[in-house]
Design a protein around this motif. Sequence first.
Motif, PDB file in Angstrom:
ATOM      1  N   ASN A 231     137.030 -68.395 -59.780  1.00  0.00           N
ATOM      2  CA  ASN A 231     137.572 -67.085 -59.401  1.00  0.00           C
ATOM      3  C   ASN A 231     138.244 -67.138 -58.038  1.00  0.00           C
ATOM      4  OD1 ASN A 231     137.331 -64.795 -61.201  1.00  0.00           O
ATOM      5  ND2 ASN A 231     135.120 -65.108 -61.152  1.00  0.00           N
TER       6      ASN A 231
ATOM      7  N   GLN B  36     135.974 -68.998 -74.529  1.00  0.00           N
ATOM      8  CA  GLN B  36     136.013 -67.558 -74.758  1.00  0.00           C
ATOM      9  C   GLN B  36     135.203 -66.812 -73.696  1.00  0.00           C
ATOM     10  OE1 GLN B  36     137.838 -67.442 -77.779  1.00  0.00           O
ATOM     11  NE2 GLN B  36     138.420 -65.435 -76.998  1.00  0.00           N
ATOM     12  N   THR B  37     134.025 -67.340 -73.389  1.00  0.00           N
ATOM     13  CA  THR B  37     133.167 -66.716 -72.382  1.00  0.00           C
ATOM     14  C   THR B  37     133.838 -66.719 -71.013  1.00  0.00           C
ATOM     15  OG1 THR B  37     131.196 -67.437 -73.578  1.00  0.00           O
ATOM     16  CG2 THR B  37     130.905 -66.842 -71.263  1.00  0.00           C
TER      17      THR B  37
ATOM     18  N   SER C 229     137.012 -66.819 -70.276  1.00  0.00           N
ATOM     19  CA  SER C 229     138.155 -65.902 -70.199  1.00  0.00           C
ATOM     20  C   SER C 229     137.698 -64.470 -69.942  1.00  0.00           C
ATOM     21  CB  SER C 229     138.979 -65.978 -71.490  1.00  0.00           C
ATOM     22  OG  SER C 229     138.268 -65.409 -72.573  1.00  0.00           O
ATOM     23  N   ARG C 230     136.517 -64.124 -70.424  1.00  0.00           N
ATOM     24  CA  ARG C 230     136.005 -62.761 -70.228  1.00  0.00           C
ATOM     25  C   ARG C 230     135.338 -62.600 -68.863  1.00  0.00           C
ATOM     26  NH1 ARG C 230     133.304 -62.106 -76.273  1.00  0.00           N
ATOM     27  NH2 ARG C 230     135.288 -61.926 -77.414  1.00  0.00           N
ATOM     28  N   ASP C 231     134.803 -63.698 -68.320  1.00  0.00           N
ATOM     29  CA  ASP C 231     134.113 -63.617 -67.030  1.00  0.00           C
ATOM     30  C   ASP C 231     135.069 -63.688 -65.846  1.00  0.00           C
ATOM     31  OD1 ASP C 231     131.691 -63.349 -68.238  1.00  0.00           O
ATOM     32  OD2 ASP C 231     131.080 -65.442 -67.998  1.00  0.00           O
TER      33      ASP C 231
ATOM     34  N   ASP D 254     136.430 -60.491 -64.202  1.00  0.00           N
ATOM     35  CA  ASP D 254     135.795 -59.469 -65.062  1.00  0.00           C
ATOM     36  C   ASP D 254     136.624 -59.162 -66.303  1.00  0.00           C
ATOM     37  OD1 ASP D 254     133.637 -59.164 -63.312  1.00  0.00           O
ATOM     38  OD2 ASP D 254     134.782 -57.773 -62.062  1.00  0.00           O
ATOM     39  N   GLY D 255     137.397 -60.148 -66.744  1.00  0.00           N
ATOM     40  CA  GLY D 255     138.183 -59.977 -67.958  1.00  0.00           C
ATOM     41  C   GLY D 255     139.388 -59.081 -67.800  1.00  0.00           C
ATOM     42  N   LYS D 256     139.738 -58.725 -66.560  1.00  0.00           N
ATOM     43  CA  LYS D 256     140.834 -57.771 -66.338  1.00  0.00           C
ATOM     44  C   LYS D 256     142.170 -58.437 -66.043  1.00  0.00           C
ATOM     45  CE  LYS D 256     137.609 -54.299 -64.575  1.00  0.00           C
ATOM     46  NZ  LYS D 256     137.191 -53.486 -63.404  1.00  0.00           N
TER      47      LYS D 256
ATOM     48  N   GLU E 283     145.582 -60.269 -66.572  1.00  0.00           N
ATOM     49  CA  GLU E 283     146.525 -60.253 -67.698  1.00  0.00           C
ATOM     50  C   GLU E 283     147.303 -61.554 -67.821  1.00  0.00           C
ATOM     51  OE1 GLU E 283     148.987 -56.846 -67.213  1.00  0.00           O
ATOM     52  OE2 GLU E 283     147.365 -55.411 -67.625  1.00  0.00           O
TER      53      GLU E 283
ATOM     54  N   PRO F 193     142.329 -69.128 -79.571  1.00  0.00           N
ATOM     55  CA  PRO F 193     141.106 -68.341 -79.402  1.00  0.00           C
ATOM     56  C   PRO F 193     140.292 -68.220 -80.685  1.00  0.00           C
ATOM     57  CG  PRO F 193     143.052 -66.931 -79.375  1.00  0.00           C
ATOM     58  CD  PRO F 193     143.544 -68.338 -79.345  1.00  0.00           C
TER      59      PRO F 193
ATOM     60  N   GLU G 180     142.696 -61.699 -80.425  1.00  0.00           N
ATOM     61  CA  GLU G 180     142.763 -61.953 -78.994  1.00  0.00           C
ATOM     62  C   GLU G 180     144.038 -62.722 -78.661  1.00  0.00           C
ATOM     63  OE1 GLU G 180     139.548 -63.176 -76.733  1.00  0.00           O
ATOM     64  OE2 GLU G 180     138.017 -62.123 -77.872  1.00  0.00           O
TER      65      GLU G 180
END
Length: 436
Positions: free
Chosen positions: A233, A256-257, A259-261, A264-266, A268, A275, A280
């Motif tokens: 991050n 997959q996990t 990309s969401r973490d 916070d998955g926000k 773009e 995927p 998705e």
Amino acid sequence: MSLEQLKLSKPLIAAMNSLGHLSAKEIQLKTMSRILGGQDVIAIGPEGSGKTTTYVLATLMRLKIGGGDAPRALILVPTKEKVFEVLETFNLLNRNDTFRIVGIHADEPIDKQVEDLTDGVDIVVAIPSRARAIYLKLGLNTNKIQVMVVDDAADMVKKGFQLPINELARSIQKCQHLIFTEVMHEKLNHMIDGFMYLPATIEVEELSEIAVETYQQLIYQVPNFRTKLNLLNLLLSDTEVFDKVVVFVNTRLTAQTLSRDLFDGKAEDIFVYKPLFFDEAGYDSLEVFKVHDKARVLIIANENFEEEKLTDIPFVIHFELPEDKMLYINRVMKTDDVDLVALNFITDLELPQLKKIEQTIGQKLEEAELPQDLLIEDLSKTTKQKSKHAKELERQHAEEEAFRNAAFQPKKESNAKTTNFSSGEKAKMNKQKKHG
């Protein structure tokens, strides 16, 4: 250096010569005299450095003669394949069948293995979990063990064998302990600290003589997955520097996990290669990802990626090192004059994989300093909290121990041992900046 310097018996030297081993390995020269002298030893060396042959030779020399009714050497290895490998080494060197050697793994009925042990045995080669199970069934007598070997010790930690190894070690009142491993780290040190007594730590390094020309590589050593996530991050927040990045993980589920973490998955501009879920956003082609300006980060799982050239990708991040070292090496091997930097996030459990890579490419990877504002996650509090299941296992173990103690006659007072051989000094870790 000649084999005679190892102070081996003539039959063992003859057996080694017949197998084409005319000189001693470095790890054998540095450890054999200490082992034969009865000292606890931690031997650290890369794959192929001769660790298995070293402790097989040492065990045969230490026991001298066979024909015992109870095992005098217990050798713990992480897999069934390793059991067979060690048995084969013993068979090649134990040419006169002087010793009776039994292999124990999870693919045979436990009752048959108990029978094999009770028929008389000198050396047991076993997976820790199965050895512990047989011990609790009163099928493995540890009273006469003189030598206990833990091979591929770092791999043992990775597979979660700490509990059975420590229970077996505690069941032996006094013996010599030999640890063979590719790397030494804190988790491994914690596993063996309770039963090693003033060990000698010996390390050898065997890099390839021909260095592979690679792109720039850096490693970030971190304690756990959560800290890896914080580091990723932090680095990716600099969008000007990290304007096009490929992040490698081992499985599609991790991709997959991740990309969401991330953010916070926000975010773009972060996508997953092929995927798991059809609805998705992602990319089925690395080439398409390269040319899309709005796509900045592509997370790729090693398990479903057909290797493509990483040209035009300035940063490649291995969030997890691939199990196959050649996947990594092929990615970083320099094929043209482009700017590419490989950043590798490493925990203690991945150090053996890193060692294999360094050994093959003939160079040590440079360690980068962690950013000052990186949040280092401390998971010790959560890991120390015992679940109800763990407490129940402890209760069952206490009952099993009580049953075992009741099954044997108490020792005569004259034979009782009161010396605590579990309070040895903590084995010293090699804390070099580079992973030597």
